[in-house]
Write an enzyme that holds these catalytic residues in place. Structure first.
Site, PDB file in Angstrom:
ATOM      1  N   ASP A 226       0.850  -1.350  -0.013  1.00 18.75           N
ATOM      2  CA  ASP A 226      -0.129   0.057   0.146  1.00 18.75           C
ATOM      3  C   ASP A 226       0.946   1.451  -0.129  1.00 18.75           C
ATOM      4  OD1 ASP A 226      -2.491   1.260   0.148  1.00 18.75           O
ATOM      5  OD2 ASP A 226      -2.248   1.963   2.157  1.00 18.75           O
ATOM      6  N   SER A 227       0.404   2.546  -0.448  1.00 16.90           N
ATOM      7  CA  SER A 227       0.892   3.505  -0.424  1.00 16.90           C
ATOM      8  C   SER A 227       1.093   4.105   0.967  1.00 16.90           C
ATOM      9  CB  SER A 227       0.360   4.521  -1.202  1.00 16.90           C
ATOM     10  OG  SER A 227      -0.945   4.745  -0.588  1.00 16.90           O
TER      11      SER A 227
ATOM     12  N   TYR B 245      -0.711   8.445  -2.587  1.00 14.93           N
ATOM     13  CA  TYR B 245      -0.906   8.226  -4.103  1.00 14.93           C
ATOM     14  C   TYR B 245      -1.852   9.029  -4.688  1.00 14.93           C
ATOM     15  CZ  TYR B 245       2.813   4.605  -4.165  1.00 14.93           C
ATOM     16  OH  TYR B 245       4.128   3.811  -4.105  1.00 14.93           O
ATOM     17  N   GLY B 246      -3.042   9.329  -4.101  1.00  9.01           N
ATOM     18  CA  GLY B 246      -4.590   9.555  -4.436  1.00  9.01           C
ATOM     19  C   GLY B 246      -4.473  10.728  -5.472  1.00  9.01           C
TER      20      GLY B 246
ATOM     21  N   CYS C 213      -4.104  -1.275  -2.628  1.00  8.14           N
ATOM     22  CA  CYS C 213      -4.186  -0.090  -2.491  1.00  8.14           C
ATOM     23  C   CYS C 213      -5.170   0.391  -3.842  1.00  8.14           C
ATOM     24  CB  CYS C 213      -2.907   0.532  -2.772  1.00  8.14           C
ATOM     25  SG  CYS C 213      -2.763   2.413  -3.251  1.00  8.14           S
ATOM     26  N   ASN C 214      -6.166   1.088  -3.583  1.00 13.40           N
ATOM     27  CA  ASN C 214      -7.034   1.340  -4.731  1.00 13.40           C
ATOM     28  C   ASN C 214      -6.452   2.120  -5.915  1.00 13.40           C
ATOM     29  OD1 ASN C 214     -10.083   0.120  -4.139  1.00 13.40           O
ATOM     30  ND2 ASN C 214      -9.089   0.622  -2.482  1.00 13.40           N
ATOM     31  N   THR C 215      -5.652   3.157  -5.623  1.00 12.01           N
ATOM     32  CA  THR C 215      -4.914   3.926  -6.621  1.00 12.01           C
ATOM     33  C   THR C 215      -4.080   3.205  -7.137  1.00 12.01           C
ATOM     34  OG1 THR C 215      -5.349   5.824  -5.157  1.00 12.01           O
ATOM     35  CG2 THR C 215      -3.943   6.048  -6.716  1.00 12.01           C
TER      36      THR C 215
ATOM     37  N   GLU D 126      -5.048   9.732   8.722  1.00  5.02           N
ATOM     38  CA  GLU D 126      -3.721   9.724   8.714  1.00  5.02           C
ATOM     39  C   GLU D 126      -3.445  10.164  10.050  1.00  5.02           C
ATOM     40  OE1 GLU D 126      -1.141   8.986   5.574  1.00  5.02           O
ATOM     41  OE2 GLU D 126      -1.902   6.923   5.223  1.00  5.02           O
TER      42      GLU D 126
ATOM     43  N   CYS E  22     -11.334   2.726  -0.653  1.00  6.41           N
ATOM     44  CA  CYS E  22     -10.077   3.098  -0.335  1.00  6.41           C
ATOM     45  C   CYS E  22      -9.882   2.414   1.039  1.00  6.41           C
ATOM     46  CB  CYS E  22     -10.001   4.721   0.102  1.00  6.41           C
ATOM     47  SG  CYS E  22      -8.363   5.228   0.756  1.00  6.41           S
ATOM     48  N   THR E  23      -8.606   1.656   0.996  1.00  2.00           N
ATOM     49  CA  THR E  23      -8.640   0.813   2.252  1.00  2.00           C
ATOM     50  C   THR E  23      -8.332   1.560   3.656  1.00  2.00           C
ATOM     51  OG1 THR E  23      -6.295   0.744   1.769  1.00  2.00           O
ATOM     52  CG2 THR E  23      -7.640  -0.913   0.859  1.00  2.00           C
ATOM     53  N   HIS E  24      -8.306   3.058   3.367  1.00  2.00           N
ATOM     54  CA  HIS E  24      -8.277   3.681   4.859  1.00  2.00           C
ATOM     55  C   HIS E  24      -9.826   3.797   5.490  1.00  2.00           C
ATOM     56  CE1 HIS E  24      -4.247   5.214   3.506  1.00  2.00           C
ATOM     57  NE2 HIS E  24      -4.002   5.978   4.817  1.00  2.00           N
TER      58      HIS E  24
END
Length: 274
Positions: free
Chosen positions: A9-10, A41-42, A72-74, A157, A191-193
């Site tokens: 993931d980023s 990365y988004g 990571c979706n992006t 974050e 998004c994994t967040h």
């Protein structure tokens, strides 16, 4: 660690996916890499995301990982296909790189009764149109509505996701999504967040709207993939080990990681040249 499953993931969000994968498939060894030094990365260009993601995939292969999940979706939206089509043959034709968008889009249509699905995601994922393209392949009757949520990752974050400020931005983006269609009955967290905001998102949406996060779906998809590809499954090492790496401060990573992974981690630093 030879034969480990690589999870990339980023930043930290992929830890929500790793948590679900290890709960379902605890027997394998796992390597996690967060490219925190270059996150998020988004909002980056396709070319930059591809370059960074390819670097990280090459690192995983150098560690002996035969299978890498872009959690990571992006990265899944902007880099996965190019890596699969252009780079795998050169790097190692027997290795595989998988993403989080495909397994999610394969099942999302089963959850909707109105055939109206909402996607909450980063700017990069929304601009890529990946969810619209992939869902149409499996469920052409489903109409997809997207909403970019640029403030959510910074809030999470910075550990601000339980504040009134987070409430404001959750309401702002969910309202913007519902204004596109009042008939949306499934909302996908692209998004994994975003699982860290899942309860707030549920509260901001009408009670009949189902909210789907990706971790459990991706874990089930990986289990199915390994069942269908025994030659890959046999290359994976067992022992239940988890190793964590970051391209930034290990102290910061360890502090943040507990939020996403639900347990203490001890990470090591990796230097990747831009």
């Amino acid at each position: 660690m030879q034969g480990s499953i690589g999870i990339f993931d980023s930043g930290y969000g992929g830890l929500t996916v790793l948590k679900e994968i290890t709960a379902l498939l605890p027997q394998y060894n796992y390597l996690y890499l967060g490219d925190n030094a270059r996150a998020p990365y988004g909002n980056r260009s396709f070319e930059t995301v591809y370059h960074y993601t390819l670097q990280c995939v090459e690192w995983f292969f150098a560690q002996g990982c035969p299978l890498v999940i872009l959690a990571c979706n992006t990265a899944s939206a902007k880099a996965l296909r190019t890596i699969q089509q252009n780079d795998l043959q050169r790097l190692n034709p027997h290795n595989r790189v998988l993403g989080v968008i495909r397994p999610t889009t394969e099942v999302v249509g089963r959850y909707t009764k109105t055939n109206k699905v909402g996607v909450l995601a980063t700017n990069g994922t929304v601009q890529s149109q990946s969810y619209i393209i992939e869902i149409e392949k499996f469920f052409p009757e489903v109409k997809v509505y997207q909403q970019a949520c640029p403030m959510w990752v910074p809030l999470i974050e910075n550990n601000e996701h339980n504040t009134p400020g987070a409430d404001y931005f959750v309401k702002e983006y969910t309202n913007a999504l519902l204004q596109q269609s009042a008939d949306i009955d499934v909302v996908l967290l692209g998004c994994t967040h975003y699982p860290l905001l899942q309860e707030k998102i549920k509260q901001a949406l009408p009670p009949q709207v189902q909210v789907l996060s990706q971790g459990a779906i991706v874990a089930a998809g990986l289990k199915d993939y390994l069942h269908r590809h025994p030659q890959m499954e046999q290359r994976l090492s067992r022992g239940g080990e988890r190793l964590f790496y970051t391209t930034d401060s290990t102290e910061d990573f360890n502090t943040h990681a507990r939020l996403f992974y639900g347990a203490d981690v001890q990470s090591a630093h990796v230097e990747l040249k831009s």
